[in-house]
Write a protein that holds these residues in place. Structure first.
Motif, short mmCIF file in Angstrom:
data_model
loop_
_atom_site.label_atom_id
_atom_site.label_comp_id
_atom_site.label_asym_id
_atom_site.label_seq_id
_atom_site.Cartn_x
_atom_site.Cartn_y
_atom_site.Cartn_z
N PRO A 51 0.78 -1.24 0.00
CA PRO A 51 0.00 0.00 0.00
C PRO A 51 0.81 1.29 0.00
N ASP A 52 2.03 1.27 0.59
CA ASP A 52 2.78 2.53 0.68
C ASP A 52 4.25 2.39 0.30
N LEU A 53 4.59 1.31 -0.41
CA LEU A 53 5.99 1.08 -0.77
C LEU A 53 6.12 0.76 -2.26
N TRP A 54 7.21 1.26 -2.86
CA TRP A 54 7.59 0.85 -4.21
C TRP A 54 8.26 -0.53 -4.12
N SER A 55 8.07 -1.33 -5.17
CA SER A 55 8.65 -2.67 -5.22
C SER A 55 9.61 -2.76 -6.40
N LEU A 56 10.87 -3.04 -6.11
CA LEU A 56 11.92 -3.15 -7.13
C LEU A 56 12.45 -4.58 -7.13
N HIS A 57 12.38 -5.25 -8.28
CA HIS A 57 12.83 -6.64 -8.39
C HIS A 57 13.86 -6.78 -9.50
N LEU A 58 14.91 -7.54 -9.24
CA LEU A 58 15.86 -7.95 -10.28
C LEU A 58 15.74 -9.46 -10.41
N TYR A 59 15.33 -9.92 -11.60
CA TYR A 59 14.91 -11.30 -11.77
C TYR A 59 16.04 -12.23 -12.20
N GLY A 60 15.95 -13.46 -11.67
CA GLY A 60 16.85 -14.53 -12.09
C GLY A 60 16.08 -15.74 -12.59
N TYR A 61 14.84 -15.54 -12.99
CA TYR A 61 14.01 -16.67 -13.43
C TYR A 61 13.09 -16.25 -14.57
N PRO A 76 15.49 -13.72 -16.84
CA PRO A 76 16.72 -13.28 -16.18
C PRO A 76 17.28 -12.03 -16.84
N GLY A 77 17.72 -11.09 -16.01
CA GLY A 77 18.28 -9.85 -16.53
C GLY A 77 17.27 -8.73 -16.67
N LEU A 78 16.01 -8.99 -16.29
CA LEU A 78 15.00 -7.94 -16.30
C LEU A 78 14.80 -7.39 -14.89
N VAL A 79 14.38 -6.14 -14.82
CA VAL A 79 14.09 -5.52 -13.53
C VAL A 79 12.73 -4.84 -13.62
N SER A 80 11.92 -4.99 -12.57
CA SER A 80 10.60 -4.36 -12.56
C SER A 80 10.52 -3.35 -11.42
N VAL A 118 7.20 -0.38 -16.32
CA VAL A 118 7.10 -1.36 -15.25
C VAL A 118 8.19 -2.41 -15.36
N MET A 119 8.64 -2.72 -16.58
CA MET A 119 9.67 -3.74 -16.78
C MET A 119 10.74 -3.19 -17.72
N LEU A 120 12.02 -3.32 -17.30
CA LEU A 120 13.14 -2.87 -18.11
C LEU A 120 14.12 -4.02 -18.30
N ASP A 121 14.79 -4.03 -19.43
CA ASP A 121 15.87 -4.97 -19.69
C ASP A 121 17.17 -4.31 -19.27
N CYS A 122 17.89 -4.91 -18.33
CA CYS A 122 19.15 -4.32 -17.86
C CYS A 122 20.22 -4.31 -18.94
N GLY A 123 20.09 -5.21 -19.91
CA GLY A 123 21.04 -5.24 -21.00
C GLY A 123 22.47 -5.35 -20.51
N THR A 124 23.36 -4.59 -21.11
CA THR A 124 24.78 -4.67 -20.76
C THR A 124 25.12 -3.96 -19.46
N ASP A 125 24.15 -3.29 -18.84
CA ASP A 125 24.37 -2.68 -17.53
C ASP A 125 24.04 -3.64 -16.39
N LEU A 126 23.66 -4.87 -16.72
CA LEU A 126 23.30 -5.82 -15.67
C LEU A 126 24.40 -6.01 -14.63
N PRO A 127 25.68 -6.11 -14.99
CA PRO A 127 26.70 -6.26 -13.95
C PRO A 127 26.68 -5.14 -12.93
N ARG A 128 26.56 -3.89 -13.39
CA ARG A 128 26.54 -2.75 -12.46
C ARG A 128 25.27 -2.75 -11.62
N ILE A 129 24.14 -3.06 -12.24
CA ILE A 129 22.87 -3.07 -11.51
C ILE A 129 22.88 -4.15 -10.44
N ARG A 130 23.36 -5.33 -10.82
CA ARG A 130 23.39 -6.43 -9.87
C ARG A 130 24.38 -6.14 -8.73
N ASP A 131 25.54 -5.56 -9.07
CA ASP A 131 26.52 -5.23 -8.03
C ASP A 131 25.94 -4.25 -7.02
#
Length: 299
Positions: A51-61, A76-80, A118-131
């Motif tokens: 109800p009062d929070l944003w939800s950020l997910h980095l997927y591995g499935y 895998p490699g998408l973030v919502s 709502v959904m983005l592909d991390c693409g080649t920035d995935l290493p930085r995003i995951r780190d």
């Protein structure tokens, strides 16, 4: 991928939903919860609404996210990113893990705020995003302000990606982008060029030629470098032992891991681990190595 059916890649539906939100990023977010989510064990469907929070997910499935009546593929490699009060439904395909952050953004959104889908592909920035996600997870108990800064930086990177459309101008073949994302999400799993090629519907030779032409390296060399980079990150930014890190980057044999790490960094992983433990505040506690993580010119 064992049956040869493409599971990800250029033939997948469009991953970028037309659903967008204005995201206020003028101030660091407040972190309510941060962790690793494990789903699909007892149920293959989950309904959520914070109800009062944003939800950020980095997927591995692989699965599906339903939001505002629209079904969006998860891979895998998408973030919502989902704002407060928005109902979501997740459909899993077996055991499913993701990194998550439930955050409160202090400001209200206005027309000057970046607009993110709502959904983005991390693409080649995935290493930085995951780190940044993993650093926030590791540092939050001891350094909560640093964790907030890492999540803020992650969100800002997503906004920058969206505004500049990095992958649209990168010149990378869609299959190469898909393989790069898959590698990042499965560094702990066995991988072969043949299985990766099947996953994007290409032949072994075709994928090899694309990698050489667009990245200037081989698939095998890229996997090795990413695994060593991940191992270095885990050894210098977490309390994990060398024995624990090895399988997390795809090595079941500790001697083989030691040899591969020494070849890239010039020292054994134990030296890195001990140096960080004994001198945690020294900037030169761990030697640096230049790994080429830029996948196209001009990045």
């Amino acid at each position: 991928m064992s049956d040869g059916t493409p599971m990800y890649g250029p033939d997948m539906p469009d991953r970028n939903s037309k659903i967008t939100w204005r995201v206020p990023l003028a101030e660091p977010p407040l972190i309510a919860d941060l962790g690793i989510g494990l789903h699909g064990v007892d149920s293959q469907v989950d309904d959520w609404c914070l109800p009062d929070l944003w939800s950020l997910h980095l997927y591995g499935y692989t699965g599906e996210l339903e939001v505002c009546g629209t079904v969006i593929p998860i891979a895998p490699g998408l973030v919502s990113l989902v704002p407060p009060g928005v109902s979501t439904r997740y459909r899993y395909r077996g055991t499913s893990r993701h990194l998550f952050a439930h955050i409160r953004l202090p400001a209200q959104a206005d027309e000057d705020c970046p607009e993110l889908p709502v959904m983005l592909d991390c693409g080649t920035d995935l290493p930085r995003i995951r780190d940044r996600f993993e650093t926030a997870l590791e540092t939050r108990p001891r350094l909560p302000h640093l964790a907030r800064a890492e999540v803020w930086s992650l969100l800002s990177l997503l906004a920058a990606r969206q505004s500049s459309r990095y992958d649209d101008v990168s010149g990378l073949h869609p299959a190469v982008r898909a393989v790069l994302s898959h590698i990042e999400a499965h560094l702990s799993d066995p991988m072969s060029v043949a299985s990766l090629a099947r996953g994007v519907g290409l032949s072994h030779n075709h994928l090899t030629r694309l990698f050489r032409a667009q990245l200037g390296t081989t698939v095998v060399a890229h996997i090795r470098n990413r695994r060593m980079h991940r191992a270095h990150h885990l050894l210098t930014r977490t309390a994990l032992s060398v024995k624990s890190v090895a399988p997390m980057v795809g090595f079941t044999d500790l001697q083989t891991f030691n040899k591969a790490f020494r070849k890239v960094y010039g020292v054994a992983p134990r030296v890195i681990r001990d140096r960080v433990v004994n001198h945690p505040f020294e900037e030169d506690a761990a030697p640096a190595v230049a790994l080429d993580l830029s996948y196209s010119q001009g990045r």
